[in-house]
Design an enzyme around this catalytic site. Structure first.
Site, PDB file in Angstrom:
ATOM      1  N   ASP A  26       0.806  -1.123   0.008  1.00 53.48           N
ATOM      2  CA  ASP A  26       0.063  -0.220  -0.046  1.00 53.48           C
ATOM      3  C   ASP A  26       0.890   1.013  -0.177  1.00 53.48           C
ATOM      4  OD1 ASP A  26      -2.600   1.282  -0.039  1.00 53.48           O
ATOM      5  OD2 ASP A  26      -2.464   1.549   2.416  1.00 53.48           O
TER       6      ASP A  26
ATOM      7  N   HIS B 244      -3.411  13.975   0.149  1.00 47.65           N
ATOM      8  CA  HIS B 244      -4.113  13.080   1.120  1.00 47.65           C
ATOM      9  C   HIS B 244      -2.810  13.111   2.272  1.00 47.65           C
ATOM     10  CE1 HIS B 244      -5.343   9.534   3.278  1.00 47.65           C
ATOM     11  NE2 HIS B 244      -4.269   8.860   3.368  1.00 47.65           N
TER      12      HIS B 244
ATOM     13  N   GLU C  89     -10.617   3.966   2.531  1.00 52.55           N
ATOM     14  CA  GLU C  89      -9.524   4.711   1.611  1.00 52.55           C
ATOM     15  C   GLU C  89     -10.106   4.199   0.127  1.00 52.55           C
ATOM     16  OE1 GLU C  89      -5.575   4.158   3.196  1.00 52.55           O
ATOM     17  OE2 GLU C  89      -5.923   5.569   4.538  1.00 52.55           O
TER      18      GLU C  89
ATOM     19  N   GLU D  41      -8.855   3.879  -3.492  1.00 55.37           N
ATOM     20  CA  GLU D  41      -7.549   3.765  -4.016  1.00 55.37           C
ATOM     21  C   GLU D  41      -7.700   2.871  -5.339  1.00 55.37           C
ATOM     22  OE1 GLU D  41      -4.585   2.109  -1.256  1.00 55.37           O
ATOM     23  OE2 GLU D  41      -5.573   2.991   0.451  1.00 55.37           O
TER      24      GLU D  41
ATOM     25  N   ASP E 291      -9.020   0.333   0.954  1.00 54.98           N
ATOM     26  CA  ASP E 291      -8.303  -0.122   2.074  1.00 54.98           C
ATOM     27  C   ASP E 291      -8.880   0.298   3.503  1.00 54.98           C
ATOM     28  OD1 ASP E 291      -6.229  -1.219   3.236  1.00 54.98           O
ATOM     29  OD2 ASP E 291      -5.061   0.723   3.403  1.00 54.98           O
TER      30      ASP E 291
ATOM     31  N   ARG F 194      -8.837   3.723  12.433  1.00 53.10           N
ATOM     32  CA  ARG F 194      -8.129   4.748  12.628  1.00 53.10           C
ATOM     33  C   ARG F 194      -7.521   4.813  14.047  1.00 53.10           C
ATOM     34  NH1 ARG F 194      -6.463   6.226   7.767  1.00 53.10           N
ATOM     35  NH2 ARG F 194      -8.029   6.791   6.317  1.00 53.10           N
TER      36      ARG F 194
ATOM     37  N   GLN G 288      -5.126   1.969  14.490  1.00 55.08           N
ATOM     38  CA  GLN G 288      -3.923   2.273  13.750  1.00 55.08           C
ATOM     39  C   GLN G 288      -3.099   3.196  14.739  1.00 55.08           C
ATOM     40  OE1 GLN G 288      -4.858   4.051  10.101  1.00 55.08           O
ATOM     41  NE2 GLN G 288      -2.705   4.508   9.555  1.00 55.08           N
TER      42      GLN G 288
ATOM     43  N   LYS H 236      -5.010  -1.867   9.607  1.00 57.80           N
ATOM     44  CA  LYS H 236      -5.509  -1.966   8.025  1.00 57.80           C
ATOM     45  C   LYS H 236      -5.412  -3.508   7.656  1.00 57.80           C
ATOM     46  CE  LYS H 236      -3.684   2.490   6.816  1.00 57.80           C
ATOM     47  NZ  LYS H 236      -4.556   2.766   5.694  1.00 57.80           N
TER      48      LYS H 236
ATOM     49  N   THR I 197      -9.346  -5.739   3.018  1.00 60.32           N
ATOM     50  CA  THR I 197      -8.911  -4.747   2.096  1.00 60.32           C
ATOM     51  C   THR I 197      -9.915  -5.164   0.940  1.00 60.32           C
ATOM     52  OG1 THR I 197      -6.511  -4.544   2.860  1.00 60.32           O
ATOM     53  CG2 THR I 197      -7.079  -3.873   0.488  1.00 60.32           C
TER      54      THR I 197
ATOM     55  N   GLU J 293     -10.412  12.715   6.245  1.00 62.49           N
ATOM     56  CA  GLU J 293     -10.093  13.803   5.488  1.00 62.49           C
ATOM     57  C   GLU J 293     -11.397  14.818   5.270  1.00 62.49           C
ATOM     58  OE1 GLU J 293      -7.886  11.505   2.517  1.00 62.49           O
ATOM     59  OE2 GLU J 293      -6.987  13.662   2.040  1.00 62.49           O
TER      60      GLU J 293
END
Lengths: 413, 413
Positions: free
Chosen positions: A121, A128, A193, A195, A227, A231, A234, A247, A251, A354
């Site tokens: 990843d 970002h 996420e 991606e 992904d 949070r 993490q 994470k 996925t 975000e």
């Protein structure tokens, strides 16, 4: 099938028209084991059966029902198979032989289309990385000193990559509570996420770096990736060795791998880089490896954002050159996820952290519901399209997942 | 063979006596493809051929010449196969059938014995983590706040795990020079990490945590690991997402997997933990998952240190419980490396960065040579033994690698 399709068997303007031809793998009633396939309109062509009947010298590539054989076969075979598919699905003379091998996509179960070897990843969006840097290190420089010198990445967990549609059980884990205590329990900051993933085909030789100019010999195609990220888990675990369980619970990837051969009209120059990267990463003047892929992120049917992949700072070619620069090899089925795709404005952010400024500003959904992070029952769909020939759009399909409570069996194999 | 061996065909006191029976995989002249095998003394038994002849119902497990089938078969089959091997190799009545399937270990090429699924490198030695913390963060607490609450780990690169004996090409990469400039070139701080690896057998169910008490159903055996590390590349790249290329050019493993069934006499209580970990990691009163494995690290034949695995803070059972606590599954062939094994005193440190205090205090080798980090041509061997029955020692074999200049083809597949 209830009605015979036209030939080519896709309505005009369909994102899976004859210029897309994405590859996948399915299980279905009446088909033994897994079958490799290609999408055309709302149908899938059984590629395991089609090659056995019409291109027997390539049938062994698809005999196991996955894309693994095709990935490792290299660019000449990729071109040969795509040319055959184009003939079969556009030239009406092939209709009698091909039509019986088509079935409605709605009737099959799409599976993970290839065996994921190593999953990396990356963290390739400047927007970002800047947004997260401001949230996590408000007093410092938002980008770490290395960020513009190398495409930062970390290895993820291949064994928890699942195909679109697989339910995502909210993970439990260790986290700090707001009061600073240590707790174990379901994540309270479950995020997405959005991606784009690049799938490696041809392996490289151990110890031999892959220069930028050779990327096209190794990179086969793209898929979409969500992904999922816890949070809170993490944040507690990731110093000093990086993300781990926050994470590594799921996925999700789209079921379709769109070959790079379909994305020629989507190629764009990547943004200017300052400072200029070291020579092995300097793509000035080379074939452009930016792609004008437009993502759409929806939550329970409501569009949250439209992240522009063209804005990514580091390209997959640079990621491949960097990854192999120290001697590491790549193998068929290696997956490079781009990292969250975010553009410069909030309507282009690819993660909830975000979009909600770290959970401080809830999103308002239609019907008056508010959201910071994901709730059980929420369904996230990430879709994408890219320019095709003559003003058409190439579809990348979508990656979909619904959050279910912790401990719910999710059935992925 | 030149001389018929005694039965059991291992000299008394041999580390691969009848109580060890480690599993591996070889290629040899006169044997088609790869063969699964077991070591006895200085011989190997062709397990693919032996099961075909003597235990046909288990022959499919070894038909591909690797341990992959055995790993996934689960504890009842592990016990059955080990019992059969013990009979064949200790009861002289089996000698006529078994002896023709033995060949000198010196005549075969040992290969990577199983397919590495996900590779996780932990950081489980308090002494090592403290030593590194003091070097990297001299003004702060040597251990990060999470260290005693969870077994920190990160995913490594499965595709660069190589078998003992494979040459290790010095990696090139980005690094900061002493003057603070950015450079690309061969690593100048190439190090070793002496580790013990646990190999997962039985898979777990996605979303279902494996409690400490069930670890023995999933963990099959151990190997030795040298997690080669380019400290200069690592230092520049690893913030914020952890080690990447500084540890992804080669990870060497011993060719033999010693089943946990052979290590019953080596089990010891792990060190006391303070603070007491959360319940899912609290092994108080349970089966002990510490192992009194004594490692020996040699450089060009000179012993550098003797790291004691019994001193490790976190056990493999705790690592498995933690890894699956959030829903991640494990698969056959998952490899948990322990992280560098270091004891409390310098003669027990498992890496050069600790032995030389970050490169500040060179080691003096016999003959007057000095070493901080590895030079081209250096050969590192990590060996280990553990207590067996009746005062005997169980051998874990060794993991060996020689440093070759950057770009040298290393021939790993």
């Amino acid at each position: 099938m209830s009605a015979a399709p036209a030939w080519p068997p896709a309505p005009p303007g369909h994102p899976f028209g004859p210029h897309t031809l994405p590859y996948g793998s399915f299980r279905a009633e009446g088909a033994e084991g897994r079958r490799a396939c290609v999408a055309i309109g709302d149908l899938v062509l059984d590629l395991t059966a089609a090659t056995a009947a019409l291109l027997p010298e390539r049938a062994p590539l698809f005999a196991d029902g996955t894309l693994d054989g095709l990935l490792g076969a290299g660019p000449a075979v990729w071109a040969e198979v795509r040319a055959a598919l184009t003939r079969w699905l556009t030239d009406a003379r092939h209709r009698p032989a091909v039509e019986p091998l088509l079935r409605p996509a709605a009737d099959v179960t799409l599976t993970l289309p290839f065996t994921v070897a190593d999953y990396v990843d990356f963290y390739a969006s400047e927007h970002h990385a800047t947004n997260l840097g401001r949230l996590f290190r408000p007093d410092g420089d938002p980008l770490t000193p290395n960020w513009k010198h190398l495409p930062i990445g970390y290895h993820g967990r291949s064994g928890t990559v699942v195909v679109s549609g697989t339910p995502v059980a909210r993970p439990a884990g260790q986290r700090r509570t707001a009061g600073g205590d240590l707790a174990f329990g379901p994540s309270e900051r479950l995020d997405i996420e959005a991606e784009v993933g690049f799938v490696v085909g041809t392996p490289s030789v151990p110890g031999r770096p892959v220069p930028l100019a050779d990327a096209g010999r190794h990179l086969f195609g793209v898929c979409l990736v969500n992904d999922w990220s816890a949070r809170d888990i993490q944040a507690w675990e990731y110093v000093p060795l990086g993300p781990f369980l926050g994470k590594a619970f799921a996925t999700s990837v789209s079921p379709w791998v769109v070959p790079l051969a379909a994305l020629g009209h989507a190629r764009v120059a990547p943004p200017p880089r300052d400072p200029r990267p070291l020579p092995y990463l300097d793509d000035t003047g080379g074939e452009p490896w930016g792609f004008d892929i437009e993502l759409t992120v929806t939550l329970n049917g409501h569009t949250l954002s439209r992240p522009p992949f063209a804005a990514m700072y580091w390209t997959a070619a640079q990621q491949l050159a960097h990854l192999t620069s120290g001697g590491a090899r790549v193998r068929p089925g290696d997956l490079f996820a781009s990292g969250t795709v975010s553009g410069p404005v909030p309507g282009q952010y690819g993660s909830l952290i975000e979009l909600t400024r770290g959970g401080a500003v809830p999103l308002e959904l239609p019907g008056g519901e508010a959201r910071t992070f994901l709730r059980d029952g929420d369904e996230v769909v990430i879709g994408a399209t890219a320019p095709g020939p003559d003003g058409s759009r190439i579809g990348l399909g979508s990656v979909r997942g619904r959050i279910v409570p912790p401990g719910t069996p999710t059935g992925h194999a």
